[in-house]
Design a protein around this motif. Sequence first.
Motif, PDB file in Angstrom:
ATOM      1  N   ILE A  76       0.841  -1.195   0.000  1.00 62.10           N
ATOM      2  CA  ILE A  76       0.000   0.000   0.000  1.00 62.10           C
ATOM      3  C   ILE A  76       0.882   1.252   0.000  1.00 62.10           C
ATOM      4  N   VAL A  77       1.936   1.251   0.808  1.00 64.12           N
ATOM      5  CA  VAL A  77       2.872   2.383   0.829  1.00 64.12           C
ATOM      6  C   VAL A  77       3.443   2.599  -0.567  1.00 64.12           C
ATOM      7  N   ALA A  78       3.829   1.522  -1.228  1.00 69.59           N
ATOM      8  CA  ALA A  78       4.420   1.620  -2.565  1.00 69.59           C
ATOM      9  C   ALA A  78       3.425   2.158  -3.592  1.00 69.59           C
ATOM     10  N   ASP A  79       2.139   2.027  -3.312  1.00 75.99           N
ATOM     11  CA  ASP A  79       1.088   2.436  -4.236  1.00 75.99           C
ATOM     12  C   ASP A  79       0.634   3.886  -4.021  1.00 75.99           C
ATOM     13  N   TYR A  80       1.330   4.645  -3.196  1.00 75.85           N
ATOM     14  CA  TYR A  80       0.931   6.033  -2.916  1.00 75.85           C
ATOM     15  C   TYR A  80       1.004   6.853  -4.210  1.00 75.85           C
ATOM     16  N   PRO A  81      -0.046   7.638  -4.511  1.00 78.08           N
ATOM     17  CA  PRO A  81      -0.057   8.438  -5.745  1.00 78.08           C
ATOM     18  C   PRO A  81       1.019   9.529  -5.714  1.00 78.08           C
ATOM     19  N   ASP A  82       1.774   9.639  -6.782  1.00 81.58           N
ATOM     20  CA  ASP A  82       2.888  10.583  -6.850  1.00 81.58           C
ATOM     21  C   ASP A  82       2.502  11.810  -7.676  1.00 81.58           C
ATOM     22  N   LEU A  83       2.300  12.925  -6.997  1.00 85.58           N
ATOM     23  CA  LEU A  83       1.901  14.164  -7.663  1.00 85.58           C
ATOM     24  C   LEU A  83       3.024  14.730  -8.525  1.00 85.58           C
ATOM     25  N   GLU A  84       4.231  14.740  -8.039  1.00 81.90           N
ATOM     26  CA  GLU A  84       5.352  15.361  -8.772  1.00 81.90           C
ATOM     27  C   GLU A  84       5.566  14.716 -10.140  1.00 81.90           C
ATOM     28  N   SER A  85       5.479  13.403 -10.214  1.00 88.11           N
ATOM     29  CA  SER A  85       5.640  12.727 -11.506  1.00 88.11           C
ATOM     30  C   SER A  85       4.524  13.109 -12.464  1.00 88.11           C
ATOM     31  N   ARG A 103      -7.224  15.434  -9.448  1.00 88.70           N
ATOM     32  CA  ARG A 103      -7.190  13.967  -9.558  1.00 88.70           C
ATOM     33  C   ARG A 103      -6.280  13.372  -8.498  1.00 88.70           C
ATOM     34  N   HIS A 104      -5.173  14.056  -8.224  1.00 89.38           N
ATOM     35  CA  HIS A 104      -4.250  13.578  -7.185  1.00 89.38           C
ATOM     36  C   HIS A 104      -4.942  13.572  -5.813  1.00 89.38           C
ATOM     37  N   ALA A 105      -5.663  14.635  -5.493  1.00 89.03           N
ATOM     38  CA  ALA A 105      -6.362  14.709  -4.204  1.00 89.03           C
ATOM     39  C   ALA A 105      -7.371  13.562  -4.076  1.00 89.03           C
ATOM     40  N   GLU A 106      -8.089  13.274  -5.161  1.00 88.63           N
ATOM     41  CA  GLU A 106      -9.041  12.158  -5.155  1.00 88.63           C
ATOM     42  C   GLU A 106      -8.312  10.824  -4.989  1.00 88.63           C
ATOM     43  N   TRP A 111      -6.533   6.192  -1.661  1.00 88.21           N
ATOM     44  CA  TRP A 111      -5.385   5.508  -1.066  1.00 88.21           C
ATOM     45  C   TRP A 111      -5.546   5.433   0.448  1.00 88.21           C
ATOM     46  N   GLN A 112      -5.959   6.535   1.067  1.00 91.29           N
ATOM     47  CA  GLN A 112      -6.133   6.551   2.523  1.00 91.29           C
ATOM     48  C   GLN A 112      -7.178   5.525   2.973  1.00 91.29           C
ATOM     49  N   GLN A 113      -8.248   5.379   2.218  1.00 90.26           N
ATOM     50  CA  GLN A 113      -9.262   4.384   2.563  1.00 90.26           C
ATOM     51  C   GLN A 113      -8.653   2.989   2.578  1.00 90.26           C
ATOM     52  N   ARG A 114      -7.872   2.665   1.545  1.00 89.82           N
ATOM     53  CA  ARG A 114      -7.220   1.347   1.483  1.00 89.82           C
ATOM     54  C   ARG A 114      -6.186   1.208   2.597  1.00 89.82           C
ATOM     55  N   ALA A 115      -5.419   2.264   2.844  1.00 92.27           N
ATOM     56  CA  ALA A 115      -4.350   2.214   3.849  1.00 92.27           C
ATOM     57  C   ALA A 115      -4.910   1.998   5.251  1.00 92.27           C
TER      58      ALA A 115
END
Length: 140
Positions: A76-85, A103-106, A111-115
């Motif tokens: 799950i940590v590895a799946d965090y959405p990356d805004l900068e990229s 889209r990043h905020a969504e 991600w937080q729900q899954r985490a």
Amino acid sequence: MVGDDDPTAIRSLALSPADATDAYVYSQENPGEAVLRATPPFHGRMRARIHVYHVDDTELTGAVHVSPAALIADDIVADYPDLESALADADADPDTADEIRERHAEAVEKWQQRARESIVDSVTLETPDGPHRVAVKTLG
């Protein structure tokens, strides 16, 4: 007998899954670092709460800091959405950048729900006497 300031007295950390995920997101999106923190006096079951800092004060306070990444399953940590990229891949168009931020905020909310559902069962605390493994108990 273990003293009140000895973190090896801790057998389990009780924490809110939301605190763990909020701390992780904060550290990804803001300056400073957010951790889950337990403060002396230490006993068998400790409550760890979110704590944000710019300078590590564990030497002064005797507190134990636990990285939120250590509390959330690795995949799950590895799946965090990356805004900068995503922003780097976007055109210079400010409208596109705003859409990407939305889209990043969504994506972060999802991600937080899954985490919150992926909190680990145990974690290793770094203590003056070396690593100390404790159970993790979720609240709520």
